[in-house]
Design an enzyme around this catalytic site. Sequence first.
Site, PDB file in Angstrom:
ATOM      1  N   SER A 189       0.835  -1.199   0.000  1.00 35.08           N
ATOM      2  CA  SER A 189       0.000   0.000   0.000  1.00 35.08           C
ATOM      3  C   SER A 189       0.870   1.250   0.000  1.00 35.08           C
ATOM      4  CB  SER A 189      -0.860  -0.025   1.263  1.00 35.08           C
ATOM      5  OG  SER A 189      -1.470   1.218   1.474  1.00 35.08           O
ATOM      6  N   TYR A 213      -2.340  -1.050  10.833  1.00 38.43           N
ATOM      7  CA  TYR A 213      -2.574  -1.615   9.493  1.00 38.43           C
ATOM      8  C   TYR A 213      -1.409  -1.250   8.560  1.00 38.43           C
ATOM      9  CZ  TYR A 213      -4.012  -1.761   4.671  1.00 38.43           C
ATOM     10  OH  TYR A 213      -3.999  -1.987   3.318  1.00 38.43           O
ATOM     11  N   LYS A 265       1.805  -3.614   6.609  1.00 33.84           N
ATOM     12  CA  LYS A 265       2.205  -3.630   5.187  1.00 33.84           C
ATOM     13  C   LYS A 265       3.707  -3.350   5.086  1.00 33.84           C
ATOM     14  CE  LYS A 265      -1.666  -4.700   3.372  1.00 33.84           C
ATOM     15  NZ  LYS A 265      -1.822  -5.957   2.641  1.00 33.84           N
TER      16      LYS A 265
HETATM   17  C1  WQD Z   1      -9.760   9.335   1.137  1.00 35.13           C
HETATM   18  C2  WQD Z   1     -10.060  10.806   1.410  1.00 35.13           C
HETATM   19  C3  WQD Z   1     -10.364  11.313   3.732  1.00 35.13           C
HETATM   20  C4  WQD Z   1     -14.028   8.969   4.258  1.00 35.13           C
HETATM   21  C5  WQD Z   1      -6.925   4.499   3.472  1.00 35.13           C
HETATM   22  C6  WQD Z   1      -5.793   3.765   4.127  1.00 35.13           C
HETATM   23  C7  WQD Z   1      -4.914   3.133   3.110  1.00 35.13           C
HETATM   24  C8  WQD Z   1      -5.711   2.239   2.175  1.00 35.13           C
HETATM   25  C9  WQD Z   1      -6.898   2.940   1.638  1.00 35.13           C
HETATM   26  C10 WQD Z   1      -6.528   0.024   2.476  1.00 35.13           C
HETATM   27  C11 WQD Z   1      -9.302  11.372   2.621  1.00 35.13           C
HETATM   28  C12 WQD Z   1     -11.639  11.552   2.972  1.00 35.13           C
HETATM   29  C13 WQD Z   1     -12.904   9.580   3.738  1.00 35.13           C
HETATM   30  C14 WQD Z   1     -15.132   9.795   4.664  1.00 35.13           C
HETATM   31  C15 WQD Z   1     -13.898  11.741   3.939  1.00 35.13           C
HETATM   32  N1  WQD Z   1      -6.113   1.089   2.890  1.00 35.13           N
HETATM   33  N2  WQD Z   1     -12.845  10.929   3.572  1.00 35.13           N
HETATM   34  N3  WQD Z   1     -15.013  11.147   4.465  1.00 35.13           N
HETATM   35  O1  WQD Z   1      -7.241   7.535   3.914  1.00 35.13           O
HETATM   36  O2  WQD Z   1      -6.333   7.734   1.551  1.00 35.13           O
HETATM   37  O3  WQD Z   1      -6.397   5.531   2.651  1.00 35.13           O
HETATM   38  O4  WQD Z   1      -7.635   3.578   2.665  1.00 35.13           O
HETATM   39  O5  WQD Z   1      -6.782  -1.010   2.504  1.00 35.13           O
HETATM   40  O6  WQD Z   1      -3.966   2.389   3.773  1.00 35.13           O
HETATM   41  O7  WQD Z   1      -5.047   4.681   4.905  1.00 35.13           O
HETATM   42  O8  WQD Z   1      -8.514   6.559   1.921  1.00 35.13           O
HETATM   43  O9  WQD Z   1     -10.880   6.468   1.270  1.00 35.13           O
HETATM   44  O10 WQD Z   1     -10.308   6.553   3.721  1.00 35.13           O
HETATM   45  O11 WQD Z   1      -9.968   8.592   2.324  1.00 35.13           O
HETATM   46  O12 WQD Z   1     -13.868  12.966   3.793  1.00 35.13           O
HETATM   47  O13 WQD Z   1     -16.149   9.300   5.160  1.00 35.13           O
HETATM   48  O14 WQD Z   1     -11.455  10.945   1.711  1.00 35.13           O
HETATM   49  O15 WQD Z   1     -10.185  12.263   4.737  1.00 35.13           O
HETATM   50  O16 WQD Z   1      -9.001  12.711   2.325  1.00 35.13           O
HETATM   51  P1  WQD Z   1      -7.081   6.961   2.577  1.00 35.13           P
HETATM   52  P2  WQD Z   1      -9.988   6.968   2.337  1.00 35.13           P
END
Ligand code: WQD
Length: 353
Positions: A137, A163, A167
Amino acid sequence: MTSGSRTVLVTGGAGYIASHCIVELLNEGYQVVAVDNFANAVEDPQASGFPESLKRVEQITGKKCIFHKADMNDTQALNAIFQKHEIYCIIHCAALKAVGESVQKPLEYYKSNVGGSINLLMVARNAGVKRFVFSSSATVYGNPQYLPIDEKHPVGVGITNPYGQTKYMVEVILQDLHKSDAAWDIILLRYFNPVGSHESGRIGEDPQGPPNNLMPFVAQVAVGRQPELKVFGSDYDTKDGTGVRDYIHVVDLAKGHVAALKKFEKSFGLKVYNLGTGQGYSVLEMVEAFKKASGRDIQYRKVDRRGGDVPTVYGSAALAEKELNWKCEKGLDDMCRDLWRWQEQNPKGFANK
Ligand code: WQD
């Protein structure tokens, strides 16, 4: 041996990423042996012990997929699988993956993701299988020191949750393993943010409980399963104040795995590749694109930043393009359209109860 007769072991086979990889592998003529412990999967109601997602993979491809229920920490079960099938290489996707939960249950995460990987590697080594693709990741990069992130960017610094640590730790283990025995061919694939679904709308991401990730949450708001999206942070130093990420269509990501496997035809050591698009989109841009694709309104509210989030992450996939001859073919509208097709046809995911 032709690639058509080669057997690929895919762990976490019933899950979101792996099920899309299996479609592409079957389409390319590989045989697939999938393994999953059902920690995060739904059984086919007509065939207990077989995952609903893989039943649909078989329908999409018109091909059969062998399946074994097993946990990565179950040495006996894994040994039996390696004895039964002549495995050419392994794609290791099995893992617990909820970032927030990993903070609450670190031991479970280290046992499953790190312990399970070590166990799988030992069983594979004992069976003489030394070709391994690891589902890593972009989280291993921590808070980016420069953009776009390439594979030379430092890793392991500033990872904010167990998590992400798991990785990173498995990457370190694989590096050490390769140093100890050059017969191992290992590919670390660092995914950015996979979204969307197969264009049939038959398989997709099926979070258990309220989604943690942005796009599954947005899709559930669109079908009324969630009342509104909370936008985490609107005061970041980005184009519109909301977080920017590199969203990649899951089918492009899956094709990246098949491209990686082709490298195994010649022995080449350990390699690391980013799988992303090189393009960053903000939360509000994603919401707008999904509104357009679905024709539904997405209620949202700006709230405080989420702990552990960084403002902007996007990667360079130039190395994968050059060495794997792979590049993303799908854009933002495809991601949103295909996610919407899956969500609309399966408002409650695979269980559809
Ligand atoms: C994306 C953007 C949030 C939810 C995470 C893990 C990574 C990988 C993928 C996997 C950010 C914003 C999110 C919400 C929001 N893991 N957001 N409201 O954080 O880049 O990565 O997931 O297996 O290891 O860290 O992805 O989709 O959670 O967030 O505003 O309800 O959307 O703040 O800017 P992220 P995400």
